[in-house]
Design a protein around this motif. Structure first.
Motif, PDB file in Angstrom:
ATOM      1  N   GLY A  78       0.805  -1.356   0.202  1.00 17.60           N
ATOM      2  CA  GLY A  78      -0.133  -0.038  -0.135  1.00 17.60           C
ATOM      3  C   GLY A  78       0.679   1.062  -0.085  1.00 17.60           C
ATOM      4  N   VAL A  79       1.809   1.452   0.917  1.00 22.12           N
ATOM      5  CA  VAL A  79       2.476   2.493   0.883  1.00 22.12           C
ATOM      6  C   VAL A  79       3.398   2.677  -0.328  1.00 22.12           C
ATOM      7  CG1 VAL A  79       4.667   3.607   2.120  1.00 22.12           C
ATOM      8  CG2 VAL A  79       3.011   2.439   3.468  1.00 22.12           C
ATOM      9  N   VAL A  80       4.025   1.712  -0.913  1.00 24.08           N
ATOM     10  CA  VAL A  80       4.855   1.799  -2.036  1.00 24.08           C
ATOM     11  C   VAL A  80       3.700   2.427  -3.400  1.00 24.08           C
ATOM     12  CG1 VAL A  80       6.046   0.570  -3.802  1.00 24.08           C
ATOM     13  CG2 VAL A  80       6.545   0.345  -1.396  1.00 24.08           C
ATOM     14  N   LEU A  88      13.227  -0.307   6.343  1.00 21.20           N
ATOM     15  CA  LEU A  88      12.318  -0.275   5.673  1.00 21.20           C
ATOM     16  C   LEU A  88      11.195   0.825   6.260  1.00 21.20           C
ATOM     17  CD1 LEU A  88      10.145  -2.235   3.832  1.00 21.20           C
ATOM     18  CD2 LEU A  88       9.099  -3.144   5.990  1.00 21.20           C
ATOM     19  N   GLY A  89      11.322   1.097   7.400  1.00 21.55           N
ATOM     20  CA  GLY A  89      10.829   2.660   7.715  1.00 21.55           C
ATOM     21  C   GLY A  89      11.409   3.866   7.155  1.00 21.55           C
ATOM     22  N   VAL A  90      12.776   3.809   6.938  1.00 21.43           N
ATOM     23  CA  VAL A  90      13.457   4.908   6.295  1.00 21.43           C
ATOM     24  C   VAL A  90      12.955   4.659   4.775  1.00 21.43           C
ATOM     25  CG1 VAL A  90      15.634   5.616   5.575  1.00 21.43           C
ATOM     26  CG2 VAL A  90      15.322   4.817   7.700  1.00 21.43           C
ATOM     27  N   LEU A  91      12.857   3.668   4.226  1.00 25.91           N
ATOM     28  CA  LEU A  91      12.347   3.655   2.682  1.00 25.91           C
ATOM     29  C   LEU A  91      10.845   4.257   2.762  1.00 25.91           C
ATOM     30  CD1 LEU A  91      12.399   2.843  -0.234  1.00 25.91           C
ATOM     31  CD2 LEU A  91      11.501   0.402   0.419  1.00 25.91           C
ATOM     32  N   PHE A  92      10.149   4.062   3.641  1.00 24.58           N
ATOM     33  CA  PHE A  92       8.795   4.467   3.670  1.00 24.58           C
ATOM     34  C   PHE A  92       8.863   5.959   3.881  1.00 24.58           C
ATOM     35  CE2 PHE A  92       6.220   0.522   5.195  1.00 24.58           C
ATOM     36  CZ  PHE A  92       6.527  -0.038   3.863  1.00 24.58           C
ATOM     37  N   PHE A  93       9.765   6.293   4.778  1.00 20.54           N
ATOM     38  CA  PHE A  93       9.743   7.768   5.039  1.00 20.54           C
ATOM     39  C   PHE A  93      10.127   8.695   3.804  1.00 20.54           C
ATOM     40  CE2 PHE A  93      12.536  11.434   6.382  1.00 20.54           C
ATOM     41  CZ  PHE A  93      11.553  12.299   7.202  1.00 20.54           C
ATOM     42  N   LEU A  94      11.243   8.154   3.281  1.00 23.61           N
ATOM     43  CA  LEU A  94      11.799   8.907   1.888  1.00 23.61           C
ATOM     44  C   LEU A  94      10.616   8.894   0.879  1.00 23.61           C
ATOM     45  CD1 LEU A  94      15.152   7.275   1.689  1.00 23.61           C
ATOM     46  CD2 LEU A  94      14.762   9.470   2.413  1.00 23.61           C
ATOM     47  N   LEU A  95       9.942   7.785   0.642  1.00 25.46           N
ATOM     48  CA  LEU A  95       9.009   7.801  -0.289  1.00 25.46           C
ATOM     49  C   LEU A  95       7.642   8.867  -0.094  1.00 25.46           C
ATOM     50  CD1 LEU A  95       8.146   4.162  -1.086  1.00 25.46           C
ATOM     51  CD2 LEU A  95       8.617   5.993  -2.865  1.00 25.46           C
ATOM     52  N   ALA A 130       7.975  11.361   1.898  1.00 24.63           N
ATOM     53  CA  ALA A 130       8.767  12.637   2.072  1.00 24.63           C
ATOM     54  C   ALA A 130       8.638  13.223   0.495  1.00 24.63           C
ATOM     55  CB  ALA A 130      10.228  12.589   2.877  1.00 24.63           C
ATOM     56  N   PHE A 131       9.397  12.459  -0.229  1.00 22.05           N
ATOM     57  CA  PHE A 131       9.454  12.814  -1.789  1.00 22.05           C
ATOM     58  C   PHE A 131       8.082  13.094  -2.462  1.00 22.05           C
ATOM     59  CE2 PHE A 131      10.126  12.054  -6.245  1.00 22.05           C
ATOM     60  CZ  PHE A 131      11.430  13.052  -6.547  1.00 22.05           C
ATOM     61  N   ALA A 132       7.281  12.311  -2.125  1.00 19.46           N
ATOM     62  CA  ALA A 132       5.801  12.974  -2.603  1.00 19.46           C
ATOM     63  C   ALA A 132       5.228  13.758  -2.009  1.00 19.46           C
ATOM     64  CB  ALA A 132       4.696  11.543  -2.247  1.00 19.46           C
ATOM     65  N   PHE A 133       5.654  14.296  -0.583  1.00 12.71           N
ATOM     66  CA  PHE A 133       5.177  15.600  -0.231  1.00 12.71           C
ATOM     67  C   PHE A 133       6.089  16.538  -0.809  1.00 12.71           C
ATOM     68  CE2 PHE A 133       6.016  18.994   2.909  1.00 12.71           C
ATOM     69  CZ  PHE A 133       4.805  19.255   3.311  1.00 12.71           C
ATOM     70  N   TYR A 134       7.302  16.654  -1.255  1.00 13.68           N
ATOM     71  CA  TYR A 134       8.115  17.558  -1.591  1.00 13.68           C
ATOM     72  C   TYR A 134       7.710  17.960  -3.201  1.00 13.68           C
ATOM     73  CZ  TYR A 134      12.304  20.026  -3.282  1.00 13.68           C
ATOM     74  OH  TYR A 134      13.269  20.925  -3.884  1.00 13.68           O
ATOM     75  N   THR A 135       7.481  16.749  -3.766  1.00 11.29           N
ATOM     76  CA  THR A 135       6.853  17.081  -5.473  1.00 11.29           C
ATOM     77  C   THR A 135       5.359  17.659  -5.121  1.00 11.29           C
ATOM     78  OG1 THR A 135       5.902  14.683  -5.506  1.00 11.29           O
ATOM     79  CG2 THR A 135       8.066  15.191  -6.043  1.00 11.29           C
ATOM     80  N   CYS A 136       4.644  17.641  -4.411  1.00 13.61           N
ATOM     81  CA  CYS A 136       3.384  18.385  -4.322  1.00 13.61           C
ATOM     82  C   CYS A 136       3.564  19.710  -3.870  1.00 13.61           C
ATOM     83  CB  CYS A 136       2.437  17.645  -3.187  1.00 13.61           C
ATOM     84  SG  CYS A 136       1.771  16.203  -3.579  1.00 13.61           S
ATOM     85  N   ALA A 188      -4.717  15.866  -1.347  1.00 13.39           N
ATOM     86  CA  ALA A 188      -5.236  14.772  -1.033  1.00 13.39           C
ATOM     87  C   ALA A 188      -3.672  14.203  -0.372  1.00 13.39           C
ATOM     88  CB  ALA A 188      -5.406  13.740  -2.134  1.00 13.39           C
ATOM     89  N   THR A 189      -2.608  14.267  -0.925  1.00 16.23           N
ATOM     90  CA  THR A 189      -1.484  13.724  -0.327  1.00 16.23           C
ATOM     91  C   THR A 189      -1.041  14.444   1.143  1.00 16.23           C
ATOM     92  OG1 THR A 189      -0.421  13.545  -2.518  1.00 16.23           O
ATOM     93  CG2 THR A 189       1.235  13.459  -0.566  1.00 16.23           C
ATOM     94  N   TYR A 190      -1.403  15.675   1.247  1.00 17.08           N
ATOM     95  CA  TYR A 190      -1.186  16.283   2.426  1.00 17.08           C
ATOM     96  C   TYR A 190      -2.280  15.805   3.474  1.00 17.08           C
ATOM     97  CZ  TYR A 190       0.956  19.832  -0.341  1.00 17.08           C
ATOM     98  OH  TYR A 190       1.928  20.695  -1.005  1.00 17.08           O
ATOM     99  N   ASN A 191      -3.356  15.365   3.212  1.00 15.34           N
ATOM    100  CA  ASN A 191      -4.356  14.880   4.008  1.00 15.34           C
ATOM    101  C   ASN A 191      -3.807  13.499   4.263  1.00 15.34           C
ATOM    102  OD1 ASN A 191      -6.069  17.111   4.033  1.00 15.34           O
ATOM    103  ND2 ASN A 191      -7.253  16.172   2.245  1.00 15.34           N
ATOM    104  N   LEU A 192      -3.305  12.466   3.626  1.00 16.93           N
ATOM    105  CA  LEU A 192      -2.657  11.410   3.726  1.00 16.93           C
ATOM    106  C   LEU A 192      -1.815  11.331   4.795  1.00 16.93           C
ATOM    107  CD1 LEU A 192      -2.769   9.457   0.535  1.00 16.93           C
ATOM    108  CD2 LEU A 192      -4.001   8.812   2.607  1.00 16.93           C
ATOM    109  N   LEU A 193      -0.748  12.365   4.699  1.00 14.66           N
ATOM    110  CA  LEU A 193       0.397  12.388   5.532  1.00 14.66           C
ATOM    111  C   LEU A 193      -0.141  12.861   7.057  1.00 14.66           C
ATOM    112  CD1 LEU A 193       3.265  14.055   3.253  1.00 14.66           C
ATOM    113  CD2 LEU A 193       2.974  11.464   3.837  1.00 14.66           C
TER     114      LEU A 193
END
Length: 400
Positions: free
Chosen positions: A226-228, A305-312, A314-320, A339-344
């Motif tokens: 789901g996260v990926v 795995l947690g670092v990978l989730f955080f980077l994904l 964070a990058f989604a947030f940064y592109t937004c 929607a991304t801001y709400n998810l985060l």
């Protein structure tokens, strides 16, 4: 014999020891029977015992002080009985003890102080002891579990309906202009995240450990997927838009399916490679709710795995954030950002509440509602405007 394994029978009545002086018995397992009464003081005569398991019976009364004579004992399991009184101070004499399990009893007072040189694991959930090391948490009720599952099912049905409607209209200019593969992959991710709450909730109710082990692993797999899928798709879609608006000479946005799939594929491959060694070790906690790992290397994989989730994320947030100033006609892009801001936001609230409580009910409610509200806002902000235009009066309008 040196080993007596009599677990999971229907033995009942009191426990009696006769002619046990100088006994060579090293392991005694009477778990999951119907034995009652007190523990005989003669238990102290079996001095060669290394493993003693009286768990899941109906023993009562206080523990005899003679248990401190079992100086070779490494495992003492007394959970799921009706023991009362204080723990005998003589327990501190068991210097070879590796595990002490006294969960789900009616003891009073404090834990025994063991020498600091002993590396011992103590399980004392709902033991009755007034000690900060012994949480008073319990499993959630079946009713609470099924109520929350009903919320999850509503979210799953909503996602499936949206997916079917998008697929039915995949040839329309409106859907094609916003890349249907983005919609499919984000919906797949949201379905995985919602679905993960069902096996996760199952680990919080009182069920056989084997079934809870399976649910622990299922919830982890679905969470990884789901996260990926969600944050990988958002990043893959927003990144070229960001690059285009940093390069004014470009006039078109082109995101072929291969470019969308590539970052998702590599992120998914990395997450699965980290997840495989965890699945071998990830299991339900004995006598308590939730999941845990016992292998010393598992925290390394979990952290990575947690670092990978955080980077994904964070990058989604940064592109937004980078595409916040795109022209107003790119409403779909801004909807995805919101929607991304709400998810985060919901995800951060879920993490904070999860760490703040040891009670499974608010933990399950916070996790389920955070994911449910996150998926609901994503559908409302991203997919519903498309469907409203398709089925509304302005069916032929095009949104970029």
């Amino acid at each position: 014999k040196k080993i007596r394994s009599l677990e999971s029978n229907k033995f009942s009545g009191a426990l009696l020891f006769k002619n046990i002086t100088n006994s060579n018995l090293e392991q005694l397992d009477l778990e999951n029977n119907e034995l009652s009464g007190t523990i005989p003081t003669q238990i102290g005569c079996i001095t060669k015992l290394t493993y003693l398991n009286f768990g899941f019976n109906q023993f009562s009364g206080s523990l005899p002080s003679q248990i401190g004579l079992l100086t070779n004992l490494q495992y003492l399991i007394l959970s799921r009985n009706q023991f009362t009184g204080r723990l005998p101070n003589e327990l501190s004499q068991l210097t070879k003890l590796i595990q002490l399990s006294i969960s789900h009893n009616q003891f009073v007072g404090q834990l025994v102080e063991f020498p600091p040189t002993i590396n011992i694991t103590i399980e004392c959930i709902q033991s009755g002891l007034d000690d900060t090391k012994c949480p008073k948490g319990t499993f959630i009720s079946d009713v609470a579990y099924y109520i929350m599952v009903a919320f999850v099912c509503v979210g799953l049905v909503l996602q499936i309906v949206v997916l079917v409607l998008l697929r039915m209209n995949s040839n329309t200019s409106l859907i094609r202009s916003t890349n249907p593969y983005f919609s499919y992959s984000t919906i797949a991710g949201l379905v995985c995240l919602l679905g993960a709450t069902i096996p996760f909730g199952y680990t919080l109710i009182n069920r056989p450990k084997l079934n809870r082990d399976i649910c622990c692993r299922a919830s982890m797999i679905m969470t990884v997927l789901g996260v990926v899928f969600v944050f990988g798709s958002i990043s893959a879609r927003n990144y070229p838009i960001w690059q285009i608006f940093d390069n004014p000479t470009l006039r078109e946005i082109k995101l072929p399916p291969a470019k969308l799939a590539r970052p998702i594929f590599w992120s998914l491959l990395a997450a699965i490679c980290l997840d495989i060694p965890l699945l071998i070790d990830y299991q339900a906690v004995d006598d308590y709710y939730g999941c845990a790992t016992k292998n010393s290397l598992s925290p390394v994989f979990i952290t990575t795995l947690g670092v990978l989730f955080f980077l994904l994320a964070a990058f989604a947030f940064y592109t937004c954030f980078k595409i916040r100033n795109v022209p107003s006609r790119f409403n779909d892009t801004k909807n995805i950002a919101r929607a991304t801001y709400n998810l985060l936001t919901f995800g951060l609230a879920m993490v904070i509440l999860g760490f703040a409580t040891q009670d499974p009910l608010p933990l399950f409610i916070s996790v389920t509602l955070a994911i449910f509200l996150g998926t609901l806002t994503f559908v409302w902000s991203v997919h519903l405007p498309k469907l409203r235009k398709i089925y509304g009066s302005n069916k032929n309008s095009i949104e970029f």
